[in-house]
Design an enzyme around this catalytic site. Structure first.
Site: not given
Length: 274
Positions: A8, A10, A60, A104, A115, A133
């Site tokens: 990902d 972030e 992502h 994240h 998020h 996630e």
């Protein structure tokens, strides 16, 4: 040893606000380079530790962020949309371990750019367990008996991962100050840390157990507004819990729950900014 990597954006060092992770904003190309560099550190360390194959899944947004021309030449890259299993596309029981890079914290929690899938999700649950996630993806790995041996990102995702998977190795490349600021390691130091932690994680492989998902899981997603819940509820088999913005779905297994989550969040994005 065969390694699966989901990457990902972030949670990469230096990436602290949307200008680095949104392809239409000014720092995105820098973000791509930093993301690719961190992936290469982990890939190289994995081969040095004895891995014979490393499969990297770009995880992502549109999932086409990693710079393949600059990626480690011995890795294989899964890139682009649409992927039936999104961030976990390509994983199966043939893998010995999984590494989550650039991750994240879940929605509604502290953490840099926290998020869960979309910014319209407040909370997500499998049965009574609140997950982000990381948790959902770890359950999918667990379905195939694959342990998640390492997560890299900020200090908040490290805490989230340790609460779900005892013994997991965490590589903290930045410490959150707010949702859009952090104390970041330089790429040089983050690279050294990621190499050390990858070697440690693979050495400790046998000490980490897969996160086994429940049978017939109940997926529940709480959305930010009722319009999002209405869109998600268009998926057959779902219902909106009375007096809430929670949409639930009883799945036959975690694979079906994961696909349902993808459909529900994609539909909900139609009202994400309203």
């Amino acid at each position: 040893m065969k390694l699966f990597m989901t990457v990902d954006m972030e949670g990469i060092t230096g990436l602290v606000d949307p200008t680095f992770v949104n392809s239409s904003m000014q720092h995105y190309t820098r973000g791509q380079q930093l993301m690719t560099d961190e992936a290469n550190h982990v890939i190289d360390a994995a081969f040095q530790a004895g891995c014979r194959e490393v499969i990297v899944n770009d995880s992502h947004s549109k999932m086409n962020n990693l710079l393949i021309e600059k990626l480690h030449p011995e890795a294989k890259l899964i890139s682009g949309n649409v992927k039936p299993f999104s961030m976990m596309q390509g994983l199966d029981a043939s893998f010995d371990a999984a590494v989550f890079l650039g991750y994240h914290a879940r929605a509604s929690m502290k953490g840099v750019l926290s998020h869960t899938m979309i910014f319209g999700v407040r909370h997500m649950y499998i049965n009574d367990v609140v997950i982000g996630e990381f948790g959902f993806n770890a359950y999918l790995a667990g379905y195939y008996g694959v342990p998640v041996v390492m997560v890299a990102g900020d200090d908040e995702i490290a805490k989230e991962a340790e609460a779900l998977i005892p013994g997991i190795t965490t590589a903290i490349v930045k410490e959150q100050v707010s949702r859009t600021s952090a104390v970041c390691l330089t790429p040089h130091k983050s690279g050294r840390l990621l190499r050390e932690k990858t070697a440690q994680a693979l050495q400790n492989l046998e000490k980490v157990k897969p996160l086994t998902p429940p049978d017939n899981p109940l997926l529940r997603i709480e959305f930010a507004n009722y319009g999002q819940a209405e869109w998600a509820n268009l998926l057959p088999g779902t219902h909106i819990e009375e007096g809430t913005t929670i949409v639930s779905y009883r799945a036959k297994d975690i694979l079906e729950a994961y696909k349902a989550m993808i459909v529900m969040t994609e539909l909900a994005m139609k009202t994400q900014f309203c």
